[in-house]
Scaffold this motif. Sequence first.
Motif, PDB file in Angstrom:
ATOM      1  N   GLY A   9       0.740  -1.140  -0.040  1.00  0.00           N
ATOM      2  CA  GLY A   9       0.042   0.178  -0.128  1.00  0.00           C
ATOM      3  C   GLY A   9       0.880   1.326  -0.097  1.00  0.00           C
ATOM      4  O   GLY A   9       2.067   1.271  -0.343  1.00  0.00           O
TER       5      GLY A   9
ATOM      6  N   GLU B 282      -2.002   2.403   8.391  1.00  0.00           N
ATOM      7  CA  GLU B 282      -3.358   2.599   8.988  1.00  0.00           C
ATOM      8  C   GLU B 282      -3.582   1.463   9.789  1.00  0.00           C
ATOM      9  O   GLU B 282      -4.561   1.487  10.636  1.00  0.00           O
TER      10      GLU B 282
ATOM     11  N   LYS C 259      -8.079  18.067   2.807  1.00  0.00           N
ATOM     12  CA  LYS C 259      -8.884  18.522   1.601  1.00  0.00           C
ATOM     13  C   LYS C 259      -9.578  17.624   0.890  1.00  0.00           C
ATOM     14  O   LYS C 259      -9.334  16.329   0.739  1.00  0.00           O
TER      15      LYS C 259
HETATM   16  C1  LIG Z   1     -10.582   6.696  -2.167  1.00  0.00           C
HETATM   17  C2  LIG Z   1      -9.881   6.896  -1.165  1.00  0.00           C
HETATM   18  C3  LIG Z   1      -9.174   8.244  -1.070  1.00  0.00           C
HETATM   19  C4  LIG Z   1      -8.239   8.776  -0.113  1.00  0.00           C
HETATM   20  N1  LIG Z   1      -7.886  10.000  -0.079  1.00  0.00           N
HETATM   21  C5  LIG Z   1      -7.079  10.456   0.946  1.00  0.00           C
HETATM   22  C6  LIG Z   1      -6.620  11.802   0.836  1.00  0.00           C
HETATM   23  O1  LIG Z   1      -7.077  12.959  -0.061  1.00  0.00           O
HETATM   24  N2  LIG Z   1      -5.499  12.142   1.581  1.00  0.00           N
HETATM   25  C7  LIG Z   1      -5.191  11.358   2.396  1.00  0.00           C
HETATM   26  O2  LIG Z   1      -4.135  11.696   3.481  1.00  0.00           O
HETATM   27  N3  LIG Z   1      -5.468  10.067   2.640  1.00  0.00           N
HETATM   28  C8  LIG Z   1      -6.455   9.795   1.654  1.00  0.00           C
HETATM   29  N4  LIG Z   1      -6.943   8.313   1.571  1.00  0.00           N
HETATM   30  C9  LIG Z   1      -6.295   7.534   2.865  1.00  0.00           C
HETATM   31  C10 LIG Z   1      -4.990   6.855   2.269  1.00  0.00           C
HETATM   32  O3  LIG Z   1      -5.221   6.274   1.076  1.00  0.00           O
HETATM   33  C11 LIG Z   1      -4.682   5.833   3.285  1.00  0.00           C
HETATM   34  O4  LIG Z   1      -4.296   6.330   4.535  1.00  0.00           O
HETATM   35  C12 LIG Z   1      -3.315   5.109   2.867  1.00  0.00           C
HETATM   36  O5  LIG Z   1      -3.717   4.486   1.899  1.00  0.00           O
HETATM   37  C13 LIG Z   1      -3.059   3.921   3.802  1.00  0.00           C
HETATM   38  O6  LIG Z   1      -1.805   3.377   3.454  1.00  0.00           O
HETATM   39  P1  LIG Z   1      -1.614   1.838   4.158  1.00  0.00           P
HETATM   40  O7  LIG Z   1      -0.348   1.645   3.384  1.00  0.00           O
HETATM   41  O8  LIG Z   1      -1.673   1.708   5.478  1.00  0.00           O
HETATM   42  O9  LIG Z   1      -2.739   1.042   3.580  1.00  0.00           O
HETATM   43  P2  LIG Z   1      -3.338   0.565   2.070  1.00  0.00           P
HETATM   44  O10 LIG Z   1      -2.653   1.695   1.253  1.00  0.00           O
HETATM   45  O11 LIG Z   1      -4.628   0.366   1.986  1.00  0.00           O
HETATM   46  O12 LIG Z   1      -2.368  -0.632   1.736  1.00  0.00           O
HETATM   47  C14 LIG Z   1      -2.635  -2.025   2.325  1.00  0.00           C
HETATM   48  C15 LIG Z   1      -2.608  -3.166   1.537  1.00  0.00           C
HETATM   49  O13 LIG Z   1      -2.331  -4.205   2.203  1.00  0.00           O
HETATM   50  C16 LIG Z   1      -3.291  -5.416   1.548  1.00  0.00           C
HETATM   51  N5  LIG Z   1      -3.425  -6.270   2.592  1.00  0.00           N
HETATM   52  C17 LIG Z   1      -4.142  -6.235   3.581  1.00  0.00           C
HETATM   53  N6  LIG Z   1      -4.261  -7.383   4.373  1.00  0.00           N
HETATM   54  C18 LIG Z   1      -3.458  -8.407   3.404  1.00  0.00           C
HETATM   55  C19 LIG Z   1      -2.915  -9.622   3.768  1.00  0.00           C
HETATM   56  N7  LIG Z   1      -3.228 -10.481   4.854  1.00  0.00           N
HETATM   57  N8  LIG Z   1      -2.228 -10.090   2.802  1.00  0.00           N
HETATM   58  C20 LIG Z   1      -1.712  -9.431   1.845  1.00  0.00           C
HETATM   59  N9  LIG Z   1      -2.056  -8.082   1.815  1.00  0.00           N
HETATM   60  C21 LIG Z   1      -2.989  -7.533   2.287  1.00  0.00           C
HETATM   61  C22 LIG Z   1      -4.349  -4.454   0.963  1.00  0.00           C
HETATM   62  O14 LIG Z   1      -4.903  -5.117  -0.093  1.00  0.00           O
HETATM   63  C23 LIG Z   1      -3.947  -3.282   0.543  1.00  0.00           C
HETATM   64  O15 LIG Z   1      -3.434  -3.296  -0.760  1.00  0.00           O
HETATM   65  C24 LIG Z   1      -7.705   8.024   0.886  1.00  0.00           C
HETATM   66  C25 LIG Z   1      -8.145   6.541   0.726  1.00  0.00           C
HETATM   67  C26 LIG Z   1      -9.185   6.033  -0.087  1.00  0.00           C
HETATM   68  C27 LIG Z   1      -9.599   4.783  -0.180  1.00  0.00           C
END
Ligand SMILES: Cc1cc2nc3c(=O)[nH]c(=O)nc-3n(C[C@H](O)[C@H](O)[C@H](O)COP(=O)(O)OP(=O)(O)OC[C@H]3O[C@@H](n4cnc5c(N)ncnc54)[C@H](O)[C@@H]3O)c2cc1C
Lengths: 811, 110
Positions: A11, A275, A316
Amino acid sequence: MKRKLVIIGAGMASGRMLETLLDMAPDAYDVTLFNAEPRGNYNRLMLSPVLSGEKTYEEIVTHDEAWYAARGIETRFGEHVVRIDRARQVVISARGETHYDKLVIATGSAPFILPVQGKDLPGVVTYRDLEDTNAMIAIARPGAKAVVIGGGLLGLEAAAGMAARGAEVVVIHIMGHLMERQLDPSAGYLLQKDLERRGIKVHCRGATKAILGHDRVEAVALDDGTVYGADLVCMAVGIRPEVRLANDAHLEVGRGIVVNDQMTTSDPAIHALGECVEHNRQLFGLVAPLYDQAKVLAATLAGQAAAFRPVQTATKLKVTGVDLFSAGDFAEGPGREDIVFRDPGRGIYKRLVIEGDRLLGAVMYGDTADGAWFFSQIKEGSDISAMRDTLIFGPGFQGAAPADPLAAVAALPPEAEICGCNGVCKGRIVTAIQGGAVTLDAVRASTKASASCGTCTGLVEQVMALTLGGGFKANANPPLCKCTDHTHEDVRRLIKAGAMKSIPAVMQELGWKTAGGCATCRPALNYYLIADWPLDYRDDRQSRFVNERNHANIQKDGTYSVVPRMWGGVTTPAELRAIADAADKYKVAMVKVTGGQRIDLLGVRKEDLPAIWADLNDAGMVSGHAYSKGLRTVKTCVGSEFCRFGTQDSTGLGIKLEKMLWGSWTPAKVKLGVSGCPRNCAEATCKDIGVVCVDSGYEVSVAGAAGMDVRETLPLCKVATEAEVMEAVAAFVQLYRENARYLHRIYKWVDKVGLDWCQAQIADPATRRALCDRFQLSQSIYQVDPWAEHAKPAERAKWAALADLTLEAAE
Amino acid sequence: MTWADIGALDDIPAQGARVVKTAAGCVAVFRTADDRVFAMADQCPHKGGPLSEGIVHGTSVTCPLHAWVFSLESGEAQGPDAGAVATFAVRIEAGRILLDMRRLARRVAA
Ligand SMILES: Cc1cc2nc3c(=O)[nH]c(=O)nc-3n(C[C@H](O)[C@H](O)[C@H](O)COP(=O)(O)OP(=O)(O)OC[C@H]3O[C@@H](n4cnc5c(N)ncnc54)[C@H](O)[C@@H]3O)c2cc1C
Ligand code: SRM
Ligand code: SF4
Ligand code: FES
């Protein structure tokens, strides 16, 4: 030998971490990257522009095949990790076991699904990944109906994206205003207006009851009975950290996977970021802090010292054409002060929250150009005392003019009605002034505006000031309260002319100087909105004085009095028994016959109110509204049914009048009396509205009083039948409801507008009928017994203490 | 134990209050329009009015009996009136409201 690094989740957070790690220590690890999604890292934030059609998926990919290949990363996309075996240091997935020396959990969050019926139907999606986005794109086309549950950041971006593709979108939001975590009610109101302008319907205070459909979703049903048709439902009601793997592996997990400042979990070989983590009891939902975590974890893995310190975040909304910004902590709090700026004409709202010499938070709508500058002041904790007075105008500004009270009038369109009595709109007044009518009298003579009841004089003068410029001096009526420069009359008329339908709307459009009003303006605004928009507006209980909020009169010792309605002062043995039983059961301090021909039970404890109401309801009695700015009592005498002098059935007419009028909200209390002959035993001629029966019919008179002022009523009309009395009274009450200022009894209002004008309105059949119709429409919604509503079992707990800690002991 | 869990934030209406009974008397717990919470003695220094039943505006409450206005932050009467109400620390954690019991709990011998 290289050590083995396994990462679960490709992610936003792990992507940034990998980049940094490979820059710092390109040869430290052999990396295996698992991802449940069948693809690598992409910019999740940009799914919204993909949904709206402004970008393609290809444009938002951050790491492609070539990038992973060039760095020798083994990618296992589309492969779920299902278990972590900490003892053997392996992760288990569909294709078997993979050993790690260091493990990084970066599983992000999972959308929260409301546990309602129909949640699993095809056509119900969340908004998290490309699959969700493509599902929405497939359905969203002109004519399709989409319902988005959740009016937060994600829900609104989903709604705007689908609307941009032509779908009819409804947003259902449980709270009173949109994005309540980032915005205060005023900014939420502006946002709602902007979205509605793009055709998105917003339903606030809507609780989803069920998702309906047979083979796939067809509709969404709400608790309040509303049903919206739907070809697709997007649930965007929140996210929760994806912690299942960590839980199963018995890592320390709170709401998220617990990590220390180095992003290490309770197992030194396992790290987590994004997250899915919890750091110092805090969770993260925006990318900025995740990028900081990524840098810290990269350093930790590279064997360097680093510590994660969360910083303030700014939000935003990524909806093209909507300018909204919120940063820092903008809630009110101890020692905090607000600086509010509103420019109603341009739809701008800005609010800064200051504590001592520091700026803590900022909310902006409509003009966010200075957002970044404010955000840096917040992050750096700059001393803002020197620029405090002009701070709200942004970096480049010195000595700006205060918000202009004329702006609201300036913003009105030419067809907005200014003078209700004579139906004169703003455009006609402007034309008259431009044609040479430069004094109030001249405007009155040529347009008739402000020539009748005169309550629009302030507005006419403001139109003159706007048209004539600096030379004109408007009158100096006292404003409604210290929160505004407008008078009661101006506020009333602007609410109608500008179709303002909520308290935040009025405060924004009329440039209120405080963020949340005060105990004087809020009840007044609440009343004006109820009276003007019975179908659209919902009563705001928190803007009501205690008696009306609790549907009972508060006593000096904090107990309450309970007065059931006794229609026309007539009761029955059964009702009296029920009242006696209630008096015994709830140990009331005194049972008293009131001056209004009914019985008062005094000294009831607040927590007993719902129960005593339920008992009285069971005996067929409803609230007597002895506490309301609304209909109080209709006193009657025995009349022709029993009395040797009676000319008409005054008792029966009184009961009919009370049954027609009860439950209506009015600017101040309304009392009636109906006497059977001119001996006037019901004291009808000192009531707000009095009816005296005579041989030939009924004399209806108004504007009496017997409180702080004693007044005899003045004749309104004389009619021949009961039906005509009913119509005249309903019309007159409505005239009062629509025109008087809050807390003015009828006699004060009639003093202002003149009896002649009232008589003329009621005498004209068309006007009378229309007033009557509007009264009945309002009653169709507001004539409900509040006791029955609050006595419902589900409501009762709210009347008792929140908690009883009397036995709580300190250690 | 110094912080007592007294209920969920959503148990208090925005711009409203609820009462908590303690050994040291009733405490009014207020929630502002933007979800801040404040706690103070539920007794007006004027004539004992229940402040929990007042109208909450910004970070102030207007007493329901004779309309004195108090700051929720400091407990001080605003404007021309003089007087103050005791305030207590209160915070929100995971949607739950925690009240500082140090000055409210009955002390028991160990
Ligand atoms: C539509 C949308 C718009 C957004 N807009 C904003 C914005 O404008 N500004 C902002 O700051 N934030 C925004 N966010 C929030 C931001 O995208 C998240 O905070 C960020 O993506 C989190 O990152 P992460 O790496 O923790 O998780 P993620 O990006 O969600 O990545 C986690 C990954 O882990 C994978 N995964 C989960 N469990 C397993 C498993 N057991 N085995 C293998 N893989 C697994 C998932 O499939 C996923 O691909 C938005 C989110 C969305 C959905
Ligand atoms: C219960 C009753 C006295 C009684 O025991 O008889 C009563 C009790 C109160 N009256 Fe009254 N009035 C009562 C009949 C009257 C009457 C007589 C009448 O209605 O025929 C009058 C004079 C008529 C009139 O209104 O013109 C009356 C003129 C007032 C006034 C002065 C209003 C004014 O505009 O001048 C107030 C003060 C106010 O409303 O601001 C008032 C206010 C009050 C309040 C609500 C004071 C308050 O805000 O707490 C009292 C509530 C007591 C309680 O806790 O229950 N009461 N009050 C009567 C209830 C009648 C009913 O059944 O609902
Ligand atoms: S109003 Fe006239 S008819 Fe009625 S009770 Fe009094 S005296 Fe009798
Ligand atoms: S008791 Fe509070 S103002 Fe009088």
